[in-house]
Design an enzyme around this catalytic site. Structure first.
Site, PDB file in Angstrom:
ATOM      1  N   ILE A   1      28.081  -9.069  20.805  1.00 44.66           N
ATOM      2  CA  ILE A   1      27.617  -8.035  19.879  1.00 44.66           C
ATOM      3  C   ILE A   1      28.714  -7.942  18.647  1.00 44.66           C
ATOM      4  O   ILE A   1      29.749  -8.574  18.873  1.00 44.66           O
ATOM      5  CB  ILE A   1      27.622  -6.521  20.306  1.00 44.66           C
ATOM      6  CG1 ILE A   1      29.078  -6.176  21.027  1.00 44.66           C
ATOM      7  CG2 ILE A   1      26.390  -6.539  21.503  1.00 44.66           C
ATOM      8  CD1 ILE A   1      28.883  -4.669  21.665  1.00 44.66           C
ATOM      9  N   ASP A   2      28.335  -7.610  17.418  1.00 45.54           N
ATOM     10  CA  ASP A   2      29.121  -7.961  16.618  1.00 45.54           C
ATOM     11  C   ASP A   2      30.373  -7.180  16.387  1.00 45.54           C
ATOM     12  O   ASP A   2      30.538  -6.132  17.115  1.00 45.54           O
ATOM     13  CB  ASP A   2      28.126  -7.380  14.987  1.00 45.54           C
ATOM     14  CG  ASP A   2      26.920  -8.161  14.924  1.00 45.54           C
ATOM     15  OD1 ASP A   2      26.855  -9.284  15.516  1.00 45.54           O
ATOM     16  OD2 ASP A   2      25.934  -7.488  14.348  1.00 45.54           O
ATOM     17  N   LYS A   3      31.222  -7.704  15.658  1.00 42.82           N
ATOM     18  CA  LYS A   3      32.694  -7.034  15.572  1.00 42.82           C
ATOM     19  C   LYS A   3      32.794  -5.646  15.348  1.00 42.82           C
ATOM     20  O   LYS A   3      33.414  -4.818  15.987  1.00 42.82           O
ATOM     21  CB  LYS A   3      33.505  -7.725  14.463  1.00 42.82           C
ATOM     22  CG  LYS A   3      34.959  -7.227  14.283  1.00 42.82           C
ATOM     23  CD  LYS A   3      35.503  -7.762  12.870  1.00 42.82           C
ATOM     24  CE  LYS A   3      36.750  -7.183  12.796  1.00 42.82           C
ATOM     25  NZ  LYS A   3      37.724  -7.672  11.755  1.00 42.82           N
TER      26      LYS A   3
END
Length: 312
Positions: free
Chosen positions: A136-138
């Site tokens: 999942i994105d930062k």
């Protein structure tokens, strides 16, 4: 180094598909990497195209490199582990934490924290991404499953590919989404205008991406709280689809509005539910994670301002 020989008893349109049918040990992505690295020979000739056609009687040799020790250092970073057993762990990733090293990130990642907290991780992801089944994105918060051995990794990755692993998110969107429910189905790929971004592309120009959504609450004409269910797992999928819908995720620095009411360091997107089948026991399991403190605070302010009650 281990070498394995396979003889094609029937023709096959793709080399990577042929190899995946011969062994359950490796994922298609791992096999593709071996092919691209020149570790697969067909009738003695190195083949670097995963889509190469295999004919009946072809001899296919695969070189399996020796395991390499992790080159990523463990770091004592606070990490919330929601569940753990001998096969996998489920973590609740905080905002601002990158999943693994790469693109200029050299430390402080989820992998660094996992190497410190867990006794073992699967090796299929390679030395830079041990244990990582999906990302999942930062600045996206929430649940992520991590494999502790290769058998579990193959099972979990297969569930994601077959869409039997369910991943659900909450997102606060800009504006008032018209429909109560809907499905966004497009192709997604690298943006022709900016290779650092993803974008909706014409059919056939990208990878198929499907996202279902449901409105949870409306805050006047300004904001809409939605639940998203991923049917595929493309890079930045929900964020790109939200923009395509005309209602980008609040706080999104890449796909959202430049001006925003709240002082945020990232998008209000949270992976709140993860449903999967245990890779060894076969039990169906569901995990939940409450909203991040930042997301929860913004939601409370909106509920108070608009007189809306939200139960998640």
């Amino acid at each position: 180094m281990d070498k394995r020989l396979f003889v094609a008893e029937e023709p096959c349109k793709r080399l990577d598909l042929f190899l995946s049918e011969q062994t359950e040990e490796f994922t298609r992505s791992r096999l593709k990497k071996l092919i691209e690295d020149g570790r697969v020979c067909v009738n003695g000739t190195p083949i670097r195209k995963a889509g190469a056609e295999i004919k009946k009687g072809n001899e296919v040799v695969v070189e399996i490199p020796d395991p390499v020790e992790y080159s990523v250092k463990s770091e004592n970073i606070p990490l919330e582990i929601v569940y753990e057993d001998e096969d996998f762990a489920v973590v609740n990733k905080p905002q601002g934490m990158t999943v693994h090293i790469g693109n200029g990130t050299t430390g402080g990642t989820l992998v660094n924290a996992l190497l410190y907290r867990l006794e073992s991780l699967s090796g299929i992801g390679g030395v830079l991404r041990p244990g990582i089944v999906h990302r999942i994105d930062k600045d996206t918060t929430g649940l992520l499953v991590v494999a502790k051995n290769d058998k579990a990794h193959l099972s979990l990755a297969g569930q994601i590919a077959e869409k039997s692993c369910r991943r659900r998110y909450y997102a606060l969107l800009e504006g008032n989404v018209k429909a109560e429910t809907g499905r966004i189905e497009t192709d997604i790929g690298r943006s022709p205008a900016d290779r650092l971004k993803m974008a909706v592309l014409p059919t056939g120009r990208g990878k198929k991406a499907i996202t279902d959504y449901e409105v949870i609450a409306r805050f006047g004409a300004e904001y809409t709280l939605c639940k998203f269910t991923l049917q595929t797992g493309r890079t930045h999928q929900i964020r790109v689809h939200a923009k395509h819908l005309g209602h980008p995720v609040v706080g999104d620095p890449v796909y959202g509005y430049k001006k925003q009411k709240f002082e945020l360091s990232g998008q209000l997107l949270h992976a709140f539910e993860l449903e999967l089948t245990h890779p060894t026991k076969g039990d169906r399991m569901t995990f939940h994670a409450p909203l991040s403190p930042v997301f929860s605070e913004v939601l409370q302010k909106l509920c108070k301002a608009y007189g809306v009650e939200v139960k998640l």
